[in-house]
Design a protein around this motif. Structure first.
Motif, PDB file in Angstrom:
ATOM      1  N   PRO A 273       0.754  -1.423  -0.173  1.00  0.00           N
ATOM      2  CA  PRO A 273      -0.035  -0.171  -0.076  1.00  0.00           C
ATOM      3  C   PRO A 273       0.981   1.467   0.062  1.00  0.00           C
ATOM      4  CG  PRO A 273      -1.047  -1.630   1.294  1.00  0.00           C
ATOM      5  CD  PRO A 273       0.404  -2.131   1.074  1.00  0.00           C
ATOM      6  N   ILE A 274       2.042   1.357   0.688  1.00  0.00           N
ATOM      7  CA  ILE A 274       2.791   2.488   0.728  1.00  0.00           C
ATOM      8  C   ILE A 274       3.561   2.761  -0.548  1.00  0.00           C
ATOM      9  CG2 ILE A 274       4.565   3.376   1.948  1.00  0.00           C
ATOM     10  CD1 ILE A 274       3.725   2.210   4.398  1.00  0.00           C
ATOM     11  N   MET A 275       3.916   1.620  -1.090  1.00  0.00           N
ATOM     12  CA  MET A 275       4.678   1.724  -2.229  1.00  0.00           C
ATOM     13  C   MET A 275       3.694   2.023  -3.354  1.00  0.00           C
ATOM     14  SD  MET A 275       6.996  -1.773  -2.351  1.00  0.00           S
ATOM     15  CE  MET A 275       7.662  -1.791  -3.969  1.00  0.00           C
ATOM     16  N   LEU A 276       2.473   1.669  -3.520  1.00  0.00           N
ATOM     17  CA  LEU A 276       1.547   2.152  -4.340  1.00  0.00           C
ATOM     18  C   LEU A 276       1.169   3.671  -4.065  1.00  0.00           C
ATOM     19  CD1 LEU A 276      -1.012  -0.611  -4.498  1.00  0.00           C
ATOM     20  CD2 LEU A 276       0.328  -0.029  -6.490  1.00  0.00           C
ATOM     21  N   MET A 277       1.153   4.184  -2.861  1.00  0.00           N
ATOM     22  CA  MET A 277       1.055   5.596  -2.734  1.00  0.00           C
ATOM     23  C   MET A 277       2.023   6.541  -3.369  1.00  0.00           C
ATOM     24  SD  MET A 277      -0.344   5.319   1.165  1.00  0.00           S
ATOM     25  CE  MET A 277      -0.371   7.134   1.531  1.00  0.00           C
ATOM     26  N   ALA A 278       3.452   6.030  -3.223  1.00  0.00           N
ATOM     27  CA  ALA A 278       4.427   6.523  -3.777  1.00  0.00           C
ATOM     28  C   ALA A 278       4.244   6.477  -5.354  1.00  0.00           C
ATOM     29  CB  ALA A 278       5.841   6.042  -3.390  1.00  0.00           C
ATOM     30  N   ALA A 279       3.852   5.609  -6.062  1.00  0.00           N
ATOM     31  CA  ALA A 279       3.629   5.546  -7.446  1.00  0.00           C
ATOM     32  C   ALA A 279       2.558   6.408  -7.822  1.00  0.00           C
ATOM     33  CB  ALA A 279       3.482   4.173  -7.920  1.00  0.00           C
ATOM     34  N   CYS A 280       1.517   6.584  -7.100  1.00  0.00           N
ATOM     35  CA  CYS A 280       0.496   7.399  -7.333  1.00  0.00           C
ATOM     36  C   CYS A 280       0.840   8.721  -7.400  1.00  0.00           C
ATOM     37  CB  CYS A 280      -0.563   7.272  -6.232  1.00  0.00           C
ATOM     38  SG  CYS A 280      -1.576   5.355  -6.370  1.00  0.00           S
TER      39      CYS A 280
END
Length: 371
Positions: A273-280
């Motif tokens: 979830p945190i990696m996805l937030m960075a990608a977003c």
């Protein structure tokens, strides 16, 4: 999109001159990647938030309104370090450098690590010992935020091979890579946090797909391979909010299950979830800057963002000193003003002071080379 060798730490970790010829002083850039500068400023701002909101939130009575605000704010800033790694991947994996160039990068990061480890050792200790310093430097690190440099050194050591891998990868290869990284390596620990029975045996290893390597390739993919449209940006904004809501809701779940203890189980920057937030964040900022590419921009605003981006690595290195120095003033202010207001002022002043210190240090040639 090109990069200054003369300021590799700033350009790869936090700043960078963007010179197309690969040389020259960082203070005289000929070309910059504007959206990466914006991302650097966002990342370093939320690093400072991360290092100040956590202690404040943990000092509050549980499940009060301020506590819930703190939990949300706490997880909202967790994308900062993954975003830094993605920026590095965006710049470093688009080309294949000679081994000697990687060696020079490693030497420069080692210099920064040793110099600031010595500084924080003398600042935080009352008695000094070379043996004690070496032992702590090698086994634990002198200052907690400097962990990033140890991790980054590992990425740099692997960089020549990662660059050669990236140079031959195609879209299907990236899909396979991210499916394993996000879908197995970085998702299984999240599932296992809720149900330990899902955790596989320690003999099962996928070392190439560790969280930080996934972030590294993710930045390269989003910057140099993928096309970003408005639709992608809208989806990214929604995914960011969904991931944040999941992290906050999970905190409440673990609070209830563990009787008010160990509720920050999702506080891990390598979790999906945190990696996805960075990608977003990466996608939204890139789309915004791409959409404005043909429009005139404020030269003053560009100058401010450029200066902040150039100083972001230095801000990362010096801010722990100012966190300690300024914390008593925050505690005093919080006693006579609303907590949230005092916290926001504390963070703004911390950012400004850290930037000013870095800007001054960069006026000195040795400081400019390291920062």
């Amino acid at each position: 999109m090109h990069q200054s060798e003369g300021s590799c730490q700033a350009s790869e970790i936090a700043g960078g001159s963007g010179r197309p010829d690969g040389g020259g002083a960082p203070s005289q850039p000929k070309q910059r990647i504007r959206y990466l500068d914006t991302l650097r400023v966002i990342a370093i701002a939320f690093v400072l938030v991360n290092h100040t909101v956590g202690p404040w939130m943990l000092s509050l009575p549980d499940q009060t309104l301020n506590w819930w605000f703190g939990v949300t704010y706490f997880f909202m800033c967790k994308f900062a370090v993954p975003l830094f790694v993605m920026i590095s991947g965006a710049l470093l994996l688009r080309k294949t450098d000679p081994y000697q160039k990687t060696g020079r990068r490693i030497v420069r990061i080692v210099k920064a690590l040793v110099l600031f480890s010595v500084f924080y050792y003398f600042v935080n200790q009352t008695s000094y010992s070379l043996i004690d310093f070496v032992d702590r430097f090698w086994h634990a690190g002198i200052c907690a935020p400097l962990w990033y440099l140890y991790m980054y050194l590992g990425l740099l050591i692997m960089l020549p091979l990662l660059q050669r891998l990236a140079s031959v990868m195609r879209n299907r290869d990236y899909l396979y890579f991210f499916a394993i990284s996000l879908g197995i390596v970085n998702l299984l620990p999240v599932v296992a946090a809720f149900s330990p029975s899902f955790e596989p045996t320690s003999y099962f290893q996928l070392p190439l797909f560790t969280g930080f390597v996934g972030m590294f390739f993710g930045g390269h993919y989003l910057a140099n391979v993928a096309k970003v449209t408005r639709r992608h940006a809208v989806i990214a904004a929604v995914v960011f909010l969904v991931c944040l809501a999941f992290l906050v809701a999970s905190t409440d779940y673990f609070y209830q299950v563990n009787g008010g203890k160990g509720y920050l189980a999702m506080d891990n920057r390598t979790f999906s979830p945190i990696m996805l937030m960075a990608a977003c964040v990466f996608v939204v900022v890139r789309w915004r800057e791409d959409a404005r590419a043909g429009r005139p921009a404020s030269s003053a605003a560009q100058h401010v963002i450029r200066e902040l981006a150039l100083c972001s690595f230095g801000i990362y290195l010096v801010h722990p000193y100012f966190v300690t120095l300024m914390k008593p003033y925050f505690v005093q202010a919080a006693a006579s003003a609303p907590d949230v207001f005092a916290l926001l002022v504390y963070q703004l002043v911390l950012f400004a002071v850290s930037f000013a210190a870095t800007w001054l240090l960069r006026l000195i040639p040795p400081g400019r080379d390291i920062l």
